[in-house]
Write an enzyme that holds these catalytic residues in place. Structure first.
Site, PDB file in Angstrom:
ATOM      1  NE  ARG A  93     -13.628 -49.770  59.230  1.00  0.00           N
ATOM      2  CZ  ARG A  93     -12.351 -49.694  59.576  1.00  0.00           C
ATOM      3  NH1 ARG A  93     -11.418 -50.174  58.773  1.00  0.00           N
ATOM      4  NH2 ARG A  93     -12.004 -49.144  60.718  1.00  0.00           N
ATOM      5  NE  ARG A 152     -16.152 -44.238  55.260  1.00  0.00           N
ATOM      6  CZ  ARG A 152     -16.951 -43.166  55.303  1.00  0.00           C
ATOM      7  NH1 ARG A 152     -17.561 -42.760  54.223  1.00  0.00           N
ATOM      8  NH2 ARG A 152     -17.124 -42.506  56.422  1.00  0.00           N
ATOM      9  CB  CYS A 192      -8.733 -38.098  53.339  1.00  0.00           C
ATOM     10  SG  CYS A 192      -8.995 -39.101  54.792  1.00  0.00           S
ATOM     11  NE  ARG A 196      -2.233 -45.974  54.658  1.00  0.00           N
ATOM     12  CZ  ARG A 196      -2.252 -47.186  55.181  1.00  0.00           C
ATOM     13  NH1 ARG A 196      -1.319 -48.068  54.865  1.00  0.00           N
ATOM     14  NH2 ARG A 196      -3.195 -47.541  56.031  1.00  0.00           N
ATOM     15  NE  ARG A 197      -5.389 -49.719  56.112  1.00  0.00           N
ATOM     16  CZ  ARG A 197      -6.171 -49.355  57.123  1.00  0.00           C
ATOM     17  NH1 ARG A 197      -7.475 -49.197  56.932  1.00  0.00           N
ATOM     18  NH2 ARG A 197      -5.665 -49.146  58.326  1.00  0.00           N
ATOM     19  CE  LYS A 220      -5.625 -45.248  61.138  1.00  0.00           C
ATOM     20  NZ  LYS A 220      -6.795 -45.307  60.288  1.00  0.00           N
ATOM     21  CG  ASP A 221      -8.945 -40.699  61.744  1.00  0.00           C
ATOM     22  OD1 ASP A 221      -8.587 -41.305  60.730  1.00  0.00           O
ATOM     23  OD2 ASP A 221      -9.586 -41.225  62.678  1.00  0.00           O
TER      24      ASP A 221
END
Length: 302
Positions: free
Chosen positions: A148, A142, A233, A124-125, A79-80
């Protein structure tokens, strides 16, 4: 036989991924070594990702290491990875997918019925959370998974959103979490991808043996959806494709940054027709108001 140098970021999760690939390659009889590199995304922890303006902020350093000949292959959380790879670098394997879900790690759940603050570094979240809980506020967070989790403890926030796969892989999934089964994940969430140099036949052939075709199909559809919507992103885009028998189920979503507007594409097709499916779903979203929404998003983030 040459030793395949595996490039990775140096976070605990990235190293876990690299070691997983290393054991698979060594089980096939290849010699490998792990080379870890720090990425710009890991070093700049005080600014939201979308502000850094770099496509593939977590992958760029490894791309450069590959192009410079310091490493032969690189392992990434898929996903990155930008949907367009740098010239000379190719996708050679997608590993079997782990859990795709997002989860909420919380202090207690009372806040869900009132006001509260949820931490996430993902647009997105953020957009999906605000769509469901418009009276909440969302704050940026971040750092790697462990950083986190610690930040959540150290601050007054009520909860933070994580990808379940990452926490499971390095065995730090806390008990105080719930699955967000209503939240559409990032395209290719839970999947690991291995890239190689196009002209390196030896490493490419070795890595191709690790490819998991069902995961490759699902992530192809999700990333094609993302690419056509011009996500990267910098837009609230979610996508999930699931193979079931001979069918491919897909759900994709584009939201406004504040979560107030949401455009969904939900379809099922025979899995053999997957090639242009992501593109078709994205075009449908763009025709249903997505084009205007993307213009607004880009204007706001510019």
């Amino acid at each position: 036989m040459k030793t395949i140098r595996i490039g990775t970021r140096d976070s605990q999760l990235a190293l876990w991924q690299a070691h997983t690939v290393q054991s698979e390659l060594e089980a096939l009889g290849y010699k490998t070594e792990i080379v870890s590199v720090k990425s710009t995304g890991d070093l700049l922890l005080n600014r939201p990702l979308y502000e850094l303006g770099i496509v593939g902020i977590f992958t760029k350093t490894l791309d450069i290491a590959m192009l410079n000949g310091q490493v032969d292959i690189a392992v990434h959380s898929m996903k990155d990875v930008p949907t367009r790879l740098p010239k000379g670098i190719i996708q050679s394997a997608v590993m079997p997918r782990a859990n795709t879900q997002d989860i909420l790690v919380h202090k207690d759940l009372d806040f869900l019925n009132g006001e509260g603050t949820v931490a996430t570094g993902s647009l997105r979240r953020q957009a999906q959370w605000l769509n469901k809980y418009p009276n909440h506020s969302v704050t940026d967070i971040r750092g790697n998974v462990n950083t986190r989790l610690q930040k959540l403890q150290d601050n007054t926030w009520n909860a933070a959103i994580f990808a379940k796969a990452g926490l499971e892989r390095i065995q730090v999934l806390p008990e105080n979490h719930i699955d967000l089964d209503w939240m559409i994940p990032a395209p290719a969430q839970g999947a690991m991808v291995i890239v190689t140099m196009e002209n390196d036949t030896f490493s490419t052939e070795a890595v191709r043996k690790l490819n998991h075709h069902p995961t490759e199909i699902c992530t192809h559809v999700e990333r094609e959806f993302l690419q056509v919507l011009e996500g990267g992103c910098s837009a609230p885009i979610g996508a999930l494709a699931i193979l079931e028998n001979d069918n491919l189920h897909f759900e994709g979503v584009l939201l406004s940054l504040d979560g107030k507007e949401k455009i969904v594409a939900k379809k099922t097709i025979p899995s053999k027709d997957y090639k242009e499916f992501g593109k078709a779903c994205a075009l449908e979203v763009l025709e249903n108001g997505g084009k205007e929404m993307m213009v607004e998003i880009k204007k706001t983030l510019a």
